[in-house]
Write a protein that holds these residues in place. Structure first.
Motif, PDB file in Angstrom:
ATOM      1  N   GLY A  17      17.682 -22.555  11.449  1.00  0.00           N
ATOM      2  CA  GLY A  17      16.528 -22.095  12.214  1.00  0.00           C
ATOM      3  C   GLY A  17      16.880 -21.228  13.395  1.00  0.00           C
ATOM      4  N   LEU A  27      15.731 -17.328  14.420  1.00  0.00           N
ATOM      5  CA  LEU A  27      14.682 -17.473  15.419  1.00  0.00           C
ATOM      6  C   LEU A  27      14.145 -16.154  15.972  1.00  0.00           C
ATOM      7  CD1 LEU A  27      13.108 -19.741  16.822  1.00  0.00           C
ATOM      8  CD2 LEU A  27      14.857 -19.736  18.617  1.00  0.00           C
ATOM      9  N   ASN A  29      11.699 -14.791  13.391  1.00  0.00           N
ATOM     10  CA  ASN A  29      10.615 -15.744  13.140  1.00  0.00           C
ATOM     11  C   ASN A  29       9.598 -15.759  14.271  1.00  0.00           C
ATOM     12  OD1 ASN A  29      12.662 -18.347  11.531  1.00  0.00           O
ATOM     13  ND2 ASN A  29      12.035 -16.321  10.825  1.00  0.00           N
ATOM     14  N   THR A  40       3.582 -19.280  17.113  1.00  0.00           N
ATOM     15  CA  THR A  40       4.944 -19.727  17.436  1.00  0.00           C
ATOM     16  C   THR A  40       5.138 -21.217  17.202  1.00  0.00           C
ATOM     17  OG1 THR A  40       4.505 -20.275  19.776  1.00  0.00           O
ATOM     18  CG2 THR A  40       5.067 -17.983  19.259  1.00  0.00           C
ATOM     19  N   VAL A  45       7.077 -22.542  14.124  1.00  0.00           N
ATOM     20  CA  VAL A  45       8.474 -22.124  14.232  1.00  0.00           C
ATOM     21  C   VAL A  45       9.219 -23.006  15.228  1.00  0.00           C
ATOM     22  CG1 VAL A  45      10.041 -20.243  14.853  1.00  0.00           C
ATOM     23  CG2 VAL A  45       7.934 -19.744  13.604  1.00  0.00           C
ATOM     24  N   TRP A  86       9.771 -26.421  13.805  1.00  0.00           N
ATOM     25  CA  TRP A  86      10.804 -26.369  12.768  1.00  0.00           C
ATOM     26  C   TRP A  86      12.195 -26.486  13.378  1.00  0.00           C
ATOM     27  CZ3 TRP A  86      12.609 -26.924   8.138  1.00  0.00           C
ATOM     28  CH2 TRP A  86      13.743 -26.230   7.705  1.00  0.00           C
ATOM     29  N   LEU A  90      10.631 -18.473   5.206  1.00  0.00           N
ATOM     30  CA  LEU A  90       9.531 -18.863   6.096  1.00  0.00           C
ATOM     31  C   LEU A  90       8.484 -19.714   5.390  1.00  0.00           C
ATOM     32  CD1 LEU A  90       8.651 -15.971   8.587  1.00  0.00           C
ATOM     33  CD2 LEU A  90       9.418 -18.292   9.088  1.00  0.00           C
ATOM     34  N   TYR A 105       7.396 -23.384   6.850  1.00  0.00           N
ATOM     35  CA  TYR A 105       6.042 -23.798   7.216  1.00  0.00           C
ATOM     36  C   TYR A 105       5.621 -25.042   6.449  1.00  0.00           C
ATOM     37  CZ  TYR A 105       5.458 -19.330   9.652  1.00  0.00           C
ATOM     38  OH  TYR A 105       5.585 -18.277  10.515  1.00  0.00           O
TER      39      TYR A 105
END
Length: 473
Positions: free
Chosen positions: A26, A30, A33, A202, A205, A208, A355, A359
């Motif tokens: 992640g 980042l 994302n 955001t 993300v 995550w 992605l 999600y």
């Protein structure tokens, strides 16, 4: 597993599990994302909300570890203690699915990074990528089958190794940062929507990259000292959020929001390439491979542990509560990694990308986190585990903020992802009924039967939406 202290997890190993679980693929993706749906101003607001919410969630886990040391199993144990068997089961089920879908996402982004040197791996979902990922999956599987403690030691080593390229990335970007670049379209462009919409974008993300904050509490039953569980959670959180904010914010001073949004993942490779040249991309892609390798190991441990813990309490069928001679939950690992293998094949045929998997995995963890926050508030309000005259004001405040944050996350995720999560929650009903029948116990109370019916109806509705195209990942 032996009760010998040498086989128990100490503070360092528990902290490494938290950091190793959170810092995976992640953080390396980042910059792209975050920039895909928000400008710099909204990203900063998103981080402020995330810091307040997640630090309170970390303190909530610490409080529960201190006040309720008899409740083991992390998100599963706390939800069950607060809301009963069926909600506890769903918390374990949602957390478990989030864990193994997250591992699928990690495999995809790892082989996307490797495509920098081996183009045949493409976006991480080509035939060559899926075959190689499958081999790695089963290598990890048999490593964990050899023993949880040994795997945790390897995770500690890989956690330290992954921090080196990230630290170098941050140091270089401090010198490459340009305030003029950072200020371009500071509040985003019209295409990104309002600031509130950008902040909401955001949220999934940021959640995550923080999934894993509960890593120490999930292994509380294997900890040498219960007090270390809470300490590891807070230490791991503070270290991780410092790295995450630095990586995302500093990147906005090297490339503008539209440029970041257009990058291939892992986007940190191309940010560093813009700053120092091709060796930067080589460094970050190599760093991601090491990082995701460690995260895959940590999440293989966590995802295998969850059905085992639930089976110990009769919430999952007995077969998943058995340990092999090395102290590993073998049946749980076979089920978990078998499903990961299935989804790796699915990503090849339907073109799922990083992605989309992120999600979906994140949507499954939102309700378990909310249940834990609410339980911490309940414990403080009822003064459970407190001495006479001891103040609960701080813990009540932490519980309130963490609960509000949990509700906000569900809202920010939106109805679509809540419905999609029901598709995956609904099949859990079969495992729960199976487990309860094994014990000769009635599956539901009246209220739980209503909740089960609602989950099934929403799952069927969402599955229909997916089939006709009204819902999509």
């Amino acid at each position: 597993m032996s009760d010998n202290d040498s086989s128990k997890l100490k503070l360092g190993a528990l902290t490494a599990l938290v950091v190793g679980s959170m810092i995976g693929g992640g953080i390396f993706s980042l910059p792209q994302n975050m920039a895909a749906g928000a400008g710099a101003g909204a990203i900063l607001i998103g981080w402020v909300i995330t810091f307040i919410g997640m630090i309170c969630l970390a303190f909530a886990f610490q409080q529960l570890a201190n006040r309720k040391p008899e409740v083991t199993g992390g998100v599963y144990g706390y939800a069950r203690a607060a809301f009963g068997n069926y909600i506890g089961f769903n918390s374990a089920w949602g957390y478990w699915i989030s864990a193994w879908i997250g591992n699928v996402a990690y495999f995809v982004v790892m082989f996307s990074a490797l495509s920098f040197w081996i183009p045949a791996f493409g976006e991480g979902n080509t035939g060559a990528a899926i075959i190689t990922a499958s081999i790695l999956l089963w290598v990890l599987h048999f490593l964990v089958l050899r023993g949880v403690h040994g795997a945790a030691m390897i995770n500690t080593i890989t956690t330290i190794a992954k921090l080196v390229p990230l630290a170098l990335f941050i140091v270089i970007l401090v010198f490459a940062f340009k305030i003029d670049t950072f200020n371009i379209d500071f509040w985003g462009t019209a295409e990104l929507g309002s600031v509130v919409d950008q902040v909401k974008s955001t949220m999934l993300v940021t959640v995550w990259v923080f999934i894993g904050i509960e890593g120490a509490s999930m292994f509380s039953g294997r900890a040498q000292n219960m007090a270390d569980v809470g300490k590891a959670t807070v230490i791991g959180f503070l270290l991780t959020i410092a790295l995450l904010i630095a990586v995302s914010v500093l990147s906005l001073g090297v490339l503008s929001q539209p440029e970041l949004a257009a990058l291939k993942n892992p986007s940190t490779a191309y940010v560093l390439e813009a700053a120092v040249g091709s060796w930067g991309a080589n460094l970050m892609n190599a760093g991601l491979v090491i990082s995701v390798g460690g995260a895959l190991l940590a999440w293989t441990l966590l995802s295998g542990e969850t059905p085992y813990l639930a089976a110990q309490d009769g919430m999952m069928p007995k077969v998943f509560g058995q340990l092999n001679a090395n102290g590993s939950p073998a049946a749980s690992l076979w089920l978990t990694n078998g499903l990961i293998q299935l989804f790796l094949v699915i990503t090849y045929f339907n073109g799922s990308v990083y992605l989309s998997l992120v999600y979906l995995a994140t949507s499954m963890i939102l309700l378990p986190y909310l249940f834990c926050a609410l339980y911490s508030l309940m414990v403080a309000q009822k003064r459970e585990g407190y001495q006479a005259g001891e103040s609960t004001a701080k813990d009540v405040a932490v519980g309130v903020i963490a609960s509000i944050y949990g509700v906000w996350l569900v809202y920010a995720a939106g109805l679509q992802y809540l419905l999609l999560s029901m598709v995956l929650y609904a099949p859990g009903l079969l495992f729960y009924v199976w487990a309860r029948k094994e014990r000769g116990e009635k599956p539901f109370t009246g209220a739980e039967a209503i909740i089960a019916a609602v989950i099934v109806v929403l799952g069927i509705y969402a599955a229909y939406g997916l089939s006709v195209g009204t819902l999509s990942l």
